[in-house]
Design a protein around this motif. Structure first.
Motif, short mmCIF file in Angstrom:
data_model
loop_
_atom_site.label_atom_id
_atom_site.label_comp_id
_atom_site.label_asym_id
_atom_site.label_seq_id
_atom_site.Cartn_x
_atom_site.Cartn_y
_atom_site.Cartn_z
N VAL A 99 34.93 52.71 34.73
CA VAL A 99 35.87 51.58 34.73
C VAL A 99 35.17 50.33 35.24
O VAL A 99 35.29 49.25 34.67
N TYR A 100 34.40 50.49 36.32
CA TYR A 100 33.68 49.35 36.89
C TYR A 100 32.72 48.73 35.88
O TYR A 100 32.59 47.52 35.79
N GLU A 102 32.88 49.03 32.64
CA GLU A 102 33.52 48.82 31.34
C GLU A 102 32.89 49.68 30.25
O GLU A 102 32.61 49.24 29.15
N ILE A 171 34.33 42.50 41.36
CA ILE A 171 35.49 43.39 41.37
C ILE A 171 36.24 43.26 42.70
O ILE A 171 35.62 43.29 43.77
N TYR A 244 34.96 39.08 34.02
CA TYR A 244 34.96 40.45 33.49
C TYR A 244 36.39 40.99 33.27
O TYR A 244 36.61 42.19 33.26
N GLY A 245 37.35 40.07 33.14
CA GLY A 245 38.73 40.49 32.90
C GLY A 245 39.53 40.72 34.16
O GLY A 245 40.71 41.08 34.09
N TYR A 246 38.94 40.53 35.36
CA TYR A 246 39.64 40.81 36.63
C TYR A 246 40.20 39.52 37.25
O TYR A 246 39.55 38.47 37.24
N GLU A 247 41.41 39.64 37.80
CA GLU A 247 42.02 38.57 38.58
C GLU A 247 42.73 39.19 39.77
O GLU A 247 43.16 40.34 39.72
N SER A 248 42.87 38.41 40.86
CA SER A 248 43.65 38.87 42.01
C SER A 248 44.59 37.75 42.43
O SER A 248 44.27 36.57 42.30
N VAL A 288 46.46 42.90 41.51
CA VAL A 288 45.19 42.90 40.78
C VAL A 288 45.48 43.01 39.29
O VAL A 288 46.33 43.82 38.87
N LYS A 290 43.79 43.34 35.27
CA LYS A 290 42.62 43.66 34.42
C LYS A 290 43.02 43.38 32.99
O LYS A 290 43.95 43.98 32.45
N ASP A 291 42.33 42.40 32.38
CA ASP A 291 42.63 41.98 31.01
C ASP A 291 44.09 41.59 30.86
O ASP A 291 44.76 41.91 29.87
#
Length: 325
Positions: A99-100, A102, A171, A244-248, A288, A290-291
């Protein structure tokens, strides 16, 4: 030809021929037959009881066979334990490492594929303990294949890691509020009771209960894309785009320590816990993405918690209690 026997007759002072009685031959024949019958019967009894009469060499071989059977059973248990450990590694490989980076997970059918075609264990059939031996040999072969697949997978992950150090830093991998600053983990990801309507609804993040003004830290490297209160219910909140598709997202803040467009690194102070927006008490609501899809933040706390702390948080977060927002 039998010899003719004589005896001396004292009355006639002469030798006379010994005449054999007719019944004597019959008695001899009967006695001989009975003797042979009894001898054969005794030999039969001895033959039938030979398995119970074992030589020292046979006893030694029997003990060795029993010991080998025990060793195979112990080996079988060790193989089963090794398979269980490998299954945990495979799960981490598919659900964490890949997952990390991709990368597509390795299909279960590929990991568990057996050996088709020719009977590989035909030479092991036909013995007293064939089932045990064949089962152990098959488990060893399957374990060997799984280890080879996992080894190749880890080689692939290592190659990906060399080119994705930035991804690892990006991440969101730490808890945004330090444990020593926490009052408690108030609510986790999943269905919870709404504090205002009391209805059961899905809670898309985690609530960290802490006093007003408690520091909030960036959970990964990235760029601050929002630091405002224009989103409904979140109050003052910050969104970090990690790439990389990640947001927080960090909501219900008291005040900011950053601004939109600012580059931040994991562990940087970005704001302070508050009670703004749709909130029932001072806490940080953390999400969090992802995409564009919300995912469980619990999957990403490998960077700041011990195994015991993670286990404790996991148990608390799984409780279907009432959220704070």
């Amino acid at each position: 030809m039998s010899k003719v026997k004589y005896y001396y007759d004292s009355e006639t002072l002469s030798y006379r021929k010994i005449e054999r009685k007719r019944g004597r031959k019959l008695r001899i024949f009967i006695l001989s037959f009975l003797g042979m019958f009894l001898s054969g019967f005794l030999l039969l009894i001895v033959y039938l009881n030979l398995p119970a009469v074992q030589t020292p060499k046979e006893l030694a071989l029997k003990r060795e066979l029993t010991n080998m059977q025990l060793q195979f059973e112990l080996l079988n248990k060790k193989v089963e334990h090794a398979q269980a450990v490998l299954a945990e590694i495979e799960e981490r490989d598919n659900n964490l490492y890949r997952v990390y980076f991709e990368s597509n997970p390795i299909p279960e059918e590929q990991r568990r594929a057996g050996f088709g075609g020719v009977n590989r264990y035909k030479d092991l059939e036909g013995f007293d303990n064939s089932k045990l031996i064949i089962n152990t040999s098959r488990n060893l072969d399957i374990l060997t294949k799984q280890i080879v697949i996992q080894s190749k997978s880890l080689d692939e992950i290592a190659n990906l890691a060399e080119n994705k150090e930035k991804l690892l830093a990006a991440i969101p991998a730490i808890q945004p509020v330090k444990n020593e600053d926490l009052t408690r983990v108030a609510s986790g990801y999943g269905y919870r009771r709404d504090p205002f309507t009391k209805a059961r609804k899905f809670h898309h993040g985690m609530d960290f209960s802490a006093p007003r003004g408690t520091p909030v830290y960036a959970s990964g490297d990235g760029v601050v894309s929002r630091a405002d209160s224009r989103a409904t219910g979140y109050g003052k909140h910050i969104v970090i785009d990690h790439g990389y598709g990640y947001e927080s997202l960090y909501a219900h803040l008291y005040k900011y320590n950053t601004k939109p467009g600012a580059k931040v690194q994991r562990g940087d102070l970005i704001g302070f816990v508050g009670n703004t927006g749709r909130s029932q008490g001072p806490h940080l609501h953390y999400e969090v993405f992802k995409d564009g899809e919300r995912i469980n933040p619990m999957n990403f706390y490998y960077g700041s918690l011990t195994a015991e702390e993670f286990d404790e948080m996991l148990q608390t977060a799984q409780q279907e209690n009432q959220s704070l927002d």
